[in-house]
Motif scaffolding. Structure first.
Motif, PDB file in Angstrom:
ATOM      1  N   GLN A  65     -10.265  -1.272   4.722  1.00  0.00           N
ATOM      2  CA  GLN A  65     -10.259  -1.178   6.171  1.00  0.00           C
ATOM      3  C   GLN A  65     -10.263  -2.596   6.742  1.00  0.00           C
ATOM      4  O   GLN A  65     -11.038  -3.446   6.290  1.00  0.00           O
ATOM      5  CB  GLN A  65     -11.485  -0.413   6.692  1.00  0.00           C
ATOM      6  CG  GLN A  65     -11.436   1.086   6.414  1.00  0.00           C
ATOM      7  CD  GLN A  65     -11.628   1.426   4.954  1.00  0.00           C
ATOM      8  OE1 GLN A  65     -12.524   0.902   4.318  1.00  0.00           O
ATOM      9  NE2 GLN A  65     -10.768   2.287   4.420  1.00  0.00           N
ATOM     10  N   CYS A 124      -0.768   3.445   5.144  1.00  0.00           N
ATOM     11  CA  CYS A 124      -1.540   2.678   6.125  1.00  0.00           C
ATOM     12  C   CYS A 124      -1.528   3.416   7.452  1.00  0.00           C
ATOM     13  O   CYS A 124      -0.535   4.051   7.809  1.00  0.00           O
ATOM     14  CB  CYS A 124      -0.932   1.296   6.356  1.00  0.00           C
ATOM     15  SG  CYS A 124      -1.416   0.050   5.177  1.00  0.00           S
ATOM     16  N   PHE A 175      -7.899   5.255  -6.662  1.00  0.00           N
ATOM     17  CA  PHE A 175      -7.413   4.537  -5.483  1.00  0.00           C
ATOM     18  C   PHE A 175      -8.348   3.417  -5.082  1.00  0.00           C
ATOM     19  O   PHE A 175      -9.514   3.364  -5.479  1.00  0.00           O
ATOM     20  CB  PHE A 175      -7.225   5.487  -4.308  1.00  0.00           C
ATOM     21  CG  PHE A 175      -8.506   6.103  -3.798  1.00  0.00           C
ATOM     22  CD1 PHE A 175      -9.321   5.428  -2.902  1.00  0.00           C
ATOM     23  CD2 PHE A 175      -8.887   7.360  -4.224  1.00  0.00           C
ATOM     24  CE1 PHE A 175     -10.492   5.991  -2.432  1.00  0.00           C
ATOM     25  CE2 PHE A 175     -10.060   7.937  -3.772  1.00  0.00           C
ATOM     26  CZ  PHE A 175     -10.865   7.256  -2.862  1.00  0.00           C
ATOM     27  N   SER A 220      -6.372   0.969   8.215  1.00  0.00           N
ATOM     28  CA  SER A 220      -6.889   1.450   6.942  1.00  0.00           C
ATOM     29  C   SER A 220      -5.697   1.647   6.014  1.00  0.00           C
ATOM     30  O   SER A 220      -4.743   2.337   6.366  1.00  0.00           O
ATOM     31  CB  SER A 220      -7.620   2.779   7.143  1.00  0.00           C
ATOM     32  OG  SER A 220      -8.091   3.261   5.901  1.00  0.00           O
ATOM     33  N   CYS A 221      -5.750   1.018   4.828  1.00  0.00           N
ATOM     34  CA  CYS A 221      -4.653   1.120   3.867  1.00  0.00           C
ATOM     35  C   CYS A 221      -5.197   1.589   2.525  1.00  0.00           C
ATOM     36  O   CYS A 221      -6.323   1.255   2.147  1.00  0.00           O
ATOM     37  CB  CYS A 221      -3.963  -0.225   3.690  1.00  0.00           C
ATOM     38  SG  CYS A 221      -3.163  -0.838   5.191  1.00  0.00           S
ATOM     39  N   THR A 222      -4.371   2.358   1.813  1.00  0.00           N
ATOM     40  CA  THR A 222      -4.773   2.907   0.529  1.00  0.00           C
ATOM     41  C   THR A 222      -3.705   2.624  -0.516  1.00  0.00           C
ATOM     42  O   THR A 222      -2.512   2.761  -0.254  1.00  0.00           O
ATOM     43  CB  THR A 222      -5.001   4.431   0.634  1.00  0.00           C
ATOM     44  OG1 THR A 222      -5.967   4.669   1.658  1.00  0.00           O
ATOM     45  CG2 THR A 222      -5.505   5.005  -0.669  1.00  0.00           C
ATOM     46  N   TRP A 223      -4.158   2.245  -1.715  1.00  0.00           N
ATOM     47  CA  TRP A 223      -3.318   2.026  -2.883  1.00  0.00           C
ATOM     48  C   TRP A 223      -3.742   3.033  -3.936  1.00  0.00           C
ATOM     49  O   TRP A 223      -4.939   3.235  -4.148  1.00  0.00           O
ATOM     50  CB  TRP A 223      -3.523   0.625  -3.445  1.00  0.00           C
ATOM     51  CG  TRP A 223      -3.007  -0.470  -2.588  1.00  0.00           C
ATOM     52  CD1 TRP A 223      -1.840  -1.160  -2.765  1.00  0.00           C
ATOM     53  CD2 TRP A 223      -3.622  -1.044  -1.439  1.00  0.00           C
ATOM     54  NE1 TRP A 223      -1.692  -2.112  -1.798  1.00  0.00           N
ATOM     55  CE2 TRP A 223      -2.786  -2.062  -0.958  1.00  0.00           C
ATOM     56  CE3 TRP A 223      -4.811  -0.787  -0.749  1.00  0.00           C
ATOM     57  CZ2 TRP A 223      -3.077  -2.816   0.158  1.00  0.00           C
ATOM     58  CZ3 TRP A 223      -5.106  -1.541   0.378  1.00  0.00           C
ATOM     59  CH2 TRP A 223      -4.246  -2.541   0.812  1.00  0.00           C
ATOM     60  N   TYR A 270     -14.295  -1.883   2.102  1.00  0.00           N
ATOM     61  CA  TYR A 270     -13.377  -1.467   1.040  1.00  0.00           C
ATOM     62  C   TYR A 270     -14.120  -0.564   0.073  1.00  0.00           C
ATOM     63  O   TYR A 270     -15.340  -0.614  -0.045  1.00  0.00           O
ATOM     64  CB  TYR A 270     -12.759  -2.669   0.330  1.00  0.00           C
ATOM     65  CG  TYR A 270     -13.748  -3.665  -0.220  1.00  0.00           C
ATOM     66  CD1 TYR A 270     -14.116  -3.624  -1.568  1.00  0.00           C
ATOM     67  CD2 TYR A 270     -14.309  -4.652   0.576  1.00  0.00           C
ATOM     68  CE1 TYR A 270     -15.028  -4.544  -2.081  1.00  0.00           C
ATOM     69  CE2 TYR A 270     -15.206  -5.564   0.073  1.00  0.00           C
ATOM     70  CZ  TYR A 270     -15.562  -5.504  -1.261  1.00  0.00           C
ATOM     71  OH  TYR A 270     -16.450  -6.411  -1.768  1.00  0.00           O
ATOM     72  N   PRO A 286       0.819  -1.212   0.000  1.00  0.00           N
ATOM     73  CA  PRO A 286       0.000   0.000   0.000  1.00  0.00           C
ATOM     74  C   PRO A 286       0.853   1.263   0.000  1.00  0.00           C
ATOM     75  O   PRO A 286       1.988   1.253   0.468  1.00  0.00           O
ATOM     76  CB  PRO A 286      -0.807  -0.118   1.291  1.00  0.00           C
ATOM     77  CG  PRO A 286      -0.013  -1.005   2.163  1.00  0.00           C
ATOM     78  CD  PRO A 286       0.730  -1.934   1.264  1.00  0.00           C
ATOM     79  N   SER A 305      -9.180   1.684  -1.276  1.00  0.00           N
ATOM     80  CA  SER A 305      -8.986   1.818   0.165  1.00  0.00           C
ATOM     81  C   SER A 305      -9.599   0.604   0.851  1.00  0.00           C
ATOM     82  O   SER A 305     -10.714   0.192   0.518  1.00  0.00           O
ATOM     83  CB  SER A 305      -9.665   3.100   0.662  1.00  0.00           C
ATOM     84  OG  SER A 305      -9.515   3.234   2.051  1.00  0.00           O
TER      85      SER A 305
END
Length: 84
Positions: free
Chosen positions: A69, A48, A65, A56-59, A78, A45, A67
């Motif tokens: 959780q 995070c 994006f 919670s992580c985001t790409w 998500y 990611p 996201s």
């Protein structure tokens, strides 16, 4: 245009075309998947954060994006935006 410039441009186009942040991969995500399974699907990611067993992580970036959780390293929610 030099050969080196042409090769660099081609590499950038291929890299953009091979993004893992897309609708196809988003549709493979489901509640209950492990953090390891998501990272295998999307890669590491970009960001995070978390506390007390929640994360919670985001790409991707601000326009495109995915996201995710997590609770206890399992997907609970998500979302995605700008996916193609």
């Amino acid at each position: 245009m030099s050969l080196r410039s042409l090769m660099l441009l081609s590499f950038c186009v291929l890299l953009a075309a091979c993004s893992k942040i897309n609708q196809e991969n988003y549709s493979k995500i489901s509640a209950g998947m492990s953090k390891a399974e998501i990272e295998q699907l999307l890669g590491s990611p970009n960001e995070c954060s978390g506390a007390l067993g929640m994360a919670s992580c985001t790409w991707g970036d601000q326009k495109t994006f995915i996201s995710v959780q997590y609770a206890a390293d399992k997907v609970v929610l998500y979302s995605g935006q700008g996916l193609k």
